[in-house]
Design a protein around this motif. Structure first.
Motif, PDB file in Angstrom:
ATOM      1  N   SER A  51       0.846  -1.196   0.000  1.00 35.82           N
ATOM      2  CA  SER A  51       0.000   0.000   0.000  1.00 35.82           C
ATOM      3  C   SER A  51       0.886   1.252   0.000  1.00 35.82           C
ATOM      4  O   SER A  51       2.091   1.179   0.283  1.00 35.82           O
ATOM      5  CB  SER A  51      -0.896  -0.001   1.244  1.00 35.82           C
ATOM      6  N   PRO A  53       1.053   3.813   2.177  1.00 38.49           N
ATOM      7  CA  PRO A  53       1.750   4.054   3.446  1.00 38.49           C
ATOM      8  C   PRO A  53       2.924   3.081   3.656  1.00 38.49           C
ATOM      9  O   PRO A  53       3.973   3.481   4.162  1.00 38.49           O
ATOM     10  CB  PRO A  53       0.661   3.842   4.507  1.00 38.49           C
ATOM     11  N   GLU A  54       2.753   1.815   3.249  1.00 37.23           N
ATOM     12  CA  GLU A  54       3.850   0.849   3.381  1.00 37.23           C
ATOM     13  C   GLU A  54       5.029   1.240   2.491  1.00 37.23           C
ATOM     14  O   GLU A  54       6.184   1.144   2.913  1.00 37.23           O
ATOM     15  CB  GLU A  54       3.368  -0.559   3.022  1.00 37.23           C
ATOM     16  N   ASP A  95      -1.516  -0.340   9.949  1.00 36.77           N
ATOM     17  CA  ASP A  95      -2.944  -0.624  10.038  1.00 36.77           C
ATOM     18  C   ASP A  95      -3.759   0.412   9.278  1.00 36.77           C
ATOM     19  O   ASP A  95      -3.813   1.582   9.658  1.00 36.77           O
ATOM     20  CB  ASP A  95      -3.397  -0.641  11.502  1.00 36.77           C
ATOM     21  N   GLY A  96      -4.402  -0.046   8.218  1.00 37.17           N
ATOM     22  CA  GLY A  96      -5.330   0.793   7.461  1.00 37.17           C
ATOM     23  C   GLY A  96      -6.743   0.554   7.970  1.00 37.17           C
ATOM     24  O   GLY A  96      -6.964  -0.126   8.977  1.00 37.17           O
ATOM     25  N   ALA A  97      -7.714   1.063   7.256  1.00 39.81           N
ATOM     26  CA  ALA A  97      -9.120   0.940   7.654  1.00 39.81           C
ATOM     27  C   ALA A  97      -9.580  -0.515   7.700  1.00 39.81           C
ATOM     28  O   ALA A  97     -10.439  -0.876   8.511  1.00 39.81           O
ATOM     29  CB  ALA A  97      -9.998   1.739   6.697  1.00 39.81           C
ATOM     30  N   PRO A 126      -0.881   3.442  12.580  1.00 37.87           N
ATOM     31  CA  PRO A 126      -1.995   3.761  11.670  1.00 37.87           C
ATOM     32  C   PRO A 126      -1.457   4.289  10.338  1.00 37.87           C
ATOM     33  O   PRO A 126      -0.531   5.104  10.305  1.00 37.87           O
ATOM     34  CB  PRO A 126      -2.778   4.843  12.411  1.00 37.87           C
ATOM     35  N   ALA A 127      -2.036   3.837   9.252  1.00 33.61           N
ATOM     36  CA  ALA A 127      -1.619   4.271   7.920  1.00 33.61           C
ATOM     37  C   ALA A 127      -1.741   5.791   7.789  1.00 33.61           C
ATOM     38  O   ALA A 127      -0.890   6.438   7.149  1.00 33.61           O
ATOM     39  CB  ALA A 127      -2.459   3.575   6.854  1.00 33.61           C
ATOM     40  N   THR A 128      -2.764   6.375   8.415  1.00 31.75           N
ATOM     41  CA  THR A 128      -2.951   7.824   8.328  1.00 31.75           C
ATOM     42  C   THR A 128      -1.792   8.583   8.981  1.00 31.75           C
ATOM     43  O   THR A 128      -1.427   9.660   8.524  1.00 31.75           O
ATOM     44  CB  THR A 128      -4.281   8.244   8.990  1.00 31.75           C
TER      45      THR A 128
END
Length: 165
Positions: A51, A53-54, A95-97, A126-128
């Protein structure tokens, strides 16, 4: 069942490693936590399909901040860890949604518990947070990893004298 631990959900055990006391995993025991071939194949696929963020976090972690080596999509047991620092026995999960939906919270809790049994701490990011401030996230990861590193006396130096620790 003889000697080894059972991988959750498989019913199969792992062979005990020489020098590892059963029921008391050590950091060096991480090396014997082999992944099944299906887990390795899944990890290889996930390395290609990371993803955003990753990807952003990997760009920083692959530079070895604070001289720490991180692996991406590391297979261990029946799990694939988003990022892993073997020296600090630290798993970093982005951790995403999706991690709040369906069976995922229970799966994540089971993985965290299984890793803790093998002396691997799980750090959930969290990804955010990565999208918002990747530098602060990296600083937090490095601080957590450094706090988990074993204390070692530098090679060739005598041990400290009493009272000089």
């Amino acid at each position: 069942m003889g000697g080894g631990s059972v991988l959750p959900g498989t019913g199969r055990g792992t062979a005990p490693h020489r020098g590892v006391v059963e029921g008391q995993p050590r950091a060096s025991a991480v090396a014997v936590l082999r992944a099944a071939s299906a887990t390795v194949a899944r990890a290889r696929r996930q390395r290609r399909d990371m993803s955003l963020p990753e990807i952003l976090l990997w760009r920083v972690l692959k530079q070895r901040p604070a001289d720490l080596k991180f692996r991406k999509q590391h297979p261990i047991g029946m799990y694939t860890l988003d990022f892993f620092c073997a020296a600090a026995t630290l798993c970093i999960e982005v951790d995403g949604a999706a991690h709040d939906c369906g069976d995922q919270p229970a799966f994540d809790a089971g993985r965290t518990a299984w890793l803790a049994l093998h002396n691997i701490e799980t750090l959930r990011i969290p990804a955010t947070a990565i999208l918002r401030d990747p530098e602060a996230v990296t600083d937090h990861i490095v601080a957590t990893a450094r706090a988990r590193l074993p204390l070692r006396q530098p090679c060739g130096l005598p041990p400290p004298r009493s009272g000089e620790e």
